[in-house]
Design an enzyme around this catalytic site. Structure first.
Site, PDB file in Angstrom:
ATOM      1  N   LYS A   1      47.940  42.880  40.477  1.00 39.59           N
ATOM      2  CA  LYS A   1      48.437  42.048  41.462  1.00 39.59           C
ATOM      3  C   LYS A   1      48.665  42.609  42.685  1.00 39.59           C
ATOM      4  O   LYS A   1      48.309  41.929  43.695  1.00 39.59           O
ATOM      5  CB  LYS A   1      49.617  41.445  40.915  1.00 39.59           C
ATOM      6  CG  LYS A   1      49.607  40.475  39.723  1.00 39.59           C
ATOM      7  CD  LYS A   1      50.551  39.191  39.784  1.00 39.59           C
ATOM      8  CE  LYS A   1      50.286  38.419  38.608  1.00 39.59           C
ATOM      9  NZ  LYS A   1      51.305  37.485  38.432  1.00 39.59           N
ATOM     10  N   LYS A  25      39.918  37.590  32.049  1.00 38.95           N
ATOM     11  CA  LYS A  25      40.753  36.640  31.112  1.00 38.95           C
ATOM     12  C   LYS A  25      40.660  35.321  32.056  1.00 38.95           C
ATOM     13  O   LYS A  25      40.603  35.427  33.232  1.00 38.95           O
ATOM     14  CB  LYS A  25      42.147  37.148  31.065  1.00 38.95           C
ATOM     15  CG  LYS A  25      43.311  36.885  32.005  1.00 38.95           C
ATOM     16  CD  LYS A  25      44.551  37.050  31.540  1.00 38.95           C
ATOM     17  CE  LYS A  25      45.419  36.731  32.614  1.00 38.95           C
ATOM     18  NZ  LYS A  25      46.753  36.743  32.562  1.00 38.95           N
ATOM     19  N   LYS A  35      44.466  31.089  36.061  1.00 40.39           N
ATOM     20  CA  LYS A  35      44.964  29.968  36.867  1.00 40.39           C
ATOM     21  C   LYS A  35      44.397  30.100  38.093  1.00 40.39           C
ATOM     22  O   LYS A  35      43.900  29.013  38.976  1.00 40.39           O
ATOM     23  CB  LYS A  35      46.246  29.523  36.810  1.00 40.39           C
ATOM     24  CG  LYS A  35      47.245  30.395  36.959  1.00 40.39           C
ATOM     25  CD  LYS A  35      48.768  30.150  36.378  1.00 40.39           C
ATOM     26  CE  LYS A  35      49.745  31.220  36.035  1.00 40.39           C
ATOM     27  NZ  LYS A  35      50.585  30.785  35.145  1.00 40.39           N
TER      28      LYS A  35
END
Ligand code: TYM
Length: 335
Positions: free
Chosen positions: A117, A201, A204
């Site tokens: 992140k 993966k 969203k």
């Protein structure tokens, strides 16, 4: 006494930082529903985690409420489990602060999700993003949770939580139950991959590779038609050499309840042109009732408010007990 008699506890949560996805459903929510009869469950909408990266306030509010509607639509029963919003139980922030003082800078620096992140949000690497796993630890430990049903990507955070709990117990005597991650066992190892890029993966923040629970049938159909496969034709599970097909097979099995061998046999001799739409249709049928029920519930805001208010009350009852115990142990004067 209470500890010996009570049902085992579960805590888990999902960030309202985006729409719920097929990944969060298969990695987490499906198990939440399956476990709600056997355990005392606390399922949370972790809005405090979501603000570790910048959010639009109106959207965050909307998504948190929609997430509650979707939890219910997926089959979580407010009679059986506590459904609540993290920021409604202030004990999370309070315990988070205390536990941060029992967590090493080095431990947090090793968290792979932080590293990823921080890469994605280089212009805004906040202290909150860094200490996020401590807040997650507080979430879990406040409820003396035995099990934490999550997807594979959260395993490292649950392990850190155990380390912090063990350290605290070592200093102050038994305080926290040591939790265990409960991760779905599929061939693929509990990780739903992106349809567009099966090496990553399903997340969203990647609309094309991602199926959202609220996607309309035509969107789902299109996404599966475009799903990346390989240059062969055989529908066969081989994670190394055929990551796209293997991911689709894993989804198909999870959705239909078939075994991998059954799924491979079903599509033997048929090309991807038959296989990909078939997976899409199975997902459409899984999500149809969920989408319809969530839509209906969103029309009844008063009902949703009743659920999250009652959830906050029940969560605080349990969280408050743990927090008082911890405050006493570290040497704070009782309020
Ligand atoms: P979050 O919001 O990123 O994801 C929610 C849950 O969905 C699982 N998941 C997946 N599983 C399989 N394949 C995927 N592609 C996939 N994408 C998401 C995640 O593993 C997770 O279980 N830190 C957590 C939220 C959290 C939490 C907690 C979880 C906060 N406090 C306490 C458990 C206990 C997170 O960011 O999940």
């Amino acid at each position: 006494m209470e500890n010996q008699e009570r049902k085992k506890r579960i805590f888990s949560g999902i960030q309202p930082s985006g729409e719920l996805t097929l990944g969060s459903y298969m990695g987490a929510i499906k198990n939440w529903v399956a476990l709600q009869d056997e355990y005392e469950c606390f399922y949370c909408i972790v809005d405090m985690h979501a603000i570790t990266v910048r959010q639009n306030p109106a959207e965050l509010r909307r998504r948190a409420l929609e997430q509650l509607a979707q939890y219910l639509a997926c089959g979580l029963d407010p009679e059986k489990c506590v459904l609540f919003i993290q920021s409604h139980a202030p004990q999370h922030a309070e315990l988070g602060w205390i536990l941060g003082c029992y967590t090493q800078f080095g431990e947090l620096s090793r968290m792979t999700q932080f590293k990823q992140k921080a890469q994605q949000h280089q212009e805004n690497i906040t202290a909150g993003l860094f200490t996020y796993p401590v807040l997650m630890t507080a979430d879990i430990l406040l409820y003396q949770s035995d099990l934490v049903p999550v997807g594979e990507d959260q395993r490292q955070h649950v392990e850190l939580c155990r380390d912090i709990a063990q350290r605290f117990n070592g200093v102050y005597g038994p305080t926290f139950t040591l939790p265990e991650a409960f991760i779905p066992r599929t061939e693929q190892g509990a990780r739903v991959m992106s349809l567009g890029n099966p090496e990553n993966k399903m997340s969203k923040s990647d609309p094309d590779g991602c199926v959202y629970l609220m996607d309309k049938p035509e969107d789902i159909r299109r996404k599966f038609k475009r799903a990346v496969t390989d240059s062969e034709t055989a529908v066969r599970y081989d994670k190394e050499n055929k990551p796209g097909v293997s991911n689709l097979l894993t989804i198909y099995c999870a959705v239909t309840g078939k075994t991998m061998a059954e799924a491979e046999a079903e599509f033997a001799g048929q090309g991807y042109g038959v296989f990909k739409p078939a997976v899409g249709e199975a997902v459409i049928e899984l999500l149809r009732p969920i989408r319809e029920e969530a839509g209906r519930l969103m029309g009844d805001k008063a009902y949703l408010e009743g659920i999250y208010r009652e959830g906050a009350r029940r969560a605080q009852l349990v969280a408050g007990k743990t927090l008082s115990k911890v405050q006493r142990k570290v040497g704070f004067i009782a309020r």
